[in-house]
Design an enzyme around this catalytic site. Sequence first.
Site, PDB file in Angstrom:
ATOM      1  N   PRO A  89      40.304  37.810  35.917  1.00 20.93           N
ATOM      2  CA  PRO A  89      40.956  37.067  34.817  1.00 20.93           C
ATOM      3  C   PRO A  89      42.466  36.948  35.021  1.00 20.93           C
ATOM      4  CG  PRO A  89      39.596  38.868  33.970  1.00 20.93           C
ATOM      5  CD  PRO A  89      39.664  39.035  35.449  1.00 20.93           C
ATOM      6  N   GLU A 116      36.302  47.321  34.477  1.00 17.44           N
ATOM      7  CA  GLU A 116      37.688  46.886  34.190  1.00 17.44           C
ATOM      8  C   GLU A 116      38.353  46.301  35.438  1.00 17.44           C
ATOM      9  OE1 GLU A 116      36.773  47.643  30.684  1.00 17.44           O
ATOM     10  OE2 GLU A 116      38.804  46.903  31.090  1.00 17.44           O
ATOM     11  N   ARG A 158      30.115  21.932  47.750  1.00 18.02           N
ATOM     12  CA  ARG A 158      29.755  20.521  47.569  1.00 18.02           C
ATOM     13  C   ARG A 158      30.727  19.603  48.314  1.00 18.02           C
ATOM     14  NH1 ARG A 158      32.380  17.746  43.709  1.00 18.02           N
ATOM     15  NH2 ARG A 158      30.560  16.525  43.167  1.00 18.02           N
ATOM     16  N   ASP A 173      35.211  12.141  41.784  1.00 17.09           N
ATOM     17  CA  ASP A 173      35.115  13.319  40.908  1.00 17.09           C
ATOM     18  C   ASP A 173      36.339  13.427  40.011  1.00 17.09           C
ATOM     19  OD1 ASP A 173      32.751  14.298  41.897  1.00 17.09           O
ATOM     20  OD2 ASP A 173      33.675  15.676  43.320  1.00 17.09           O
TER      21      ASP A 173
HETATM   22  C1  LIG Z   1      35.767  42.985  36.459  1.00 18.51           C
HETATM   23  O1  LIG Z   1      35.625  41.766  37.172  1.00 18.51           O
HETATM   24  C2  LIG Z   1      35.838  40.622  36.467  1.00 18.51           C
HETATM   25  C3  LIG Z   1      35.791  40.620  35.072  1.00 18.51           C
HETATM   26  C4  LIG Z   1      36.018  39.434  34.392  1.00 18.51           C
HETATM   27  C5  LIG Z   1      36.301  38.257  35.093  1.00 18.51           C
HETATM   28  N1  LIG Z   1      36.596  37.008  34.556  1.00 18.51           N
HETATM   29  C6  LIG Z   1      36.869  36.108  35.496  1.00 18.51           C
HETATM   30  C7  LIG Z   1      37.281  34.711  35.237  1.00 18.51           C
HETATM   31  O2  LIG Z   1      37.641  34.000  36.234  1.00 18.51           O
HETATM   32  O3  LIG Z   1      37.289  34.310  34.055  1.00 18.51           O
HETATM   33  S1  LIG Z   1      36.742  36.718  37.059  1.00 18.51           S
HETATM   34  C8  LIG Z   1      36.329  38.302  36.481  1.00 18.51           C
HETATM   35  C9  LIG Z   1      36.104  39.469  37.185  1.00 18.51           C
END
Ligand SMILES: COc1ccc2nc(C(=O)O)sc2c1
Length: 247
Positions: A89, A116, A158, A173
Amino acid sequence: MRIDIITIFPDYFTPLDLSLIGKARRSGLIDVRLHDLRRWTYDRHHTVDDTPYGGGPGMVMKPEPWGEALDEITADADAGTPRLILPTPSGLPFTQQDAVRLAKEPWLIFACGRYEGIDARVAVDAAQRMPVEELSIGDYVLNGGEVATLVIVEAISRLLPGVLGNVESITQDSFAPGTMDNLVEGPVYTKPPVWRGHEVPPILLSGHHAAIDRWRRDEALRKTARNRPDLIRRLDPESLDKRDREV
Ligand SMILES: COc1ccc2nc(C(=O)O)sc2c1
């Protein structure tokens, strides 16, 4: 292209056996190799996580299994140097431009985090041997990197020559570099010409291809302005012609 995916949930990737990507794998266009991270654990419970230093909720993925997994997978010296992708994230936003860029890579390794996240030293240690990218597929949090890896692998695969039957569709696209750079696609239609009283826009039945192309660009600009004003602001004014500015 070779794609290695390291995960504690290999079954998440059965969708890569389906449809065009599954066909591309069977034809040898894409070489996808799944690795269960627990293969590099040696305790009875195949432990891959532990409590976070400094306290706090949840668990962190231990560095040792990741280090050994990456060592073994990248020991394949004939395959060149891979690029390690860490979905997280907190990563840089993954975009169509990244898909185009990464589709040119010969070898990608995806490290799917859970809990986490992965101990930060794994990325630091890997960066001593290969390029490492932390990427996010959006401003929301998933339970792990597997779904994000599926999204990124599909967006890249793709674009590989021979995977999509109709290469032309790539250039149309949403977000496609070139004419669709920073634009989303407008509405699409197929038979019947009238359905529940809803008519297909007559221009699309006219056979006037230049006018149809112009209409499609107008609709893409309108939809982008409506749904993604942030993209409109990023449009290079030089890329807009007089008609674009009137839309
Ligand atoms: C713990 O590993 C994670 C947790 C949440 C997460 N959310 C992602 C996203 O790109 O929204 S990648 C990802 C990896």
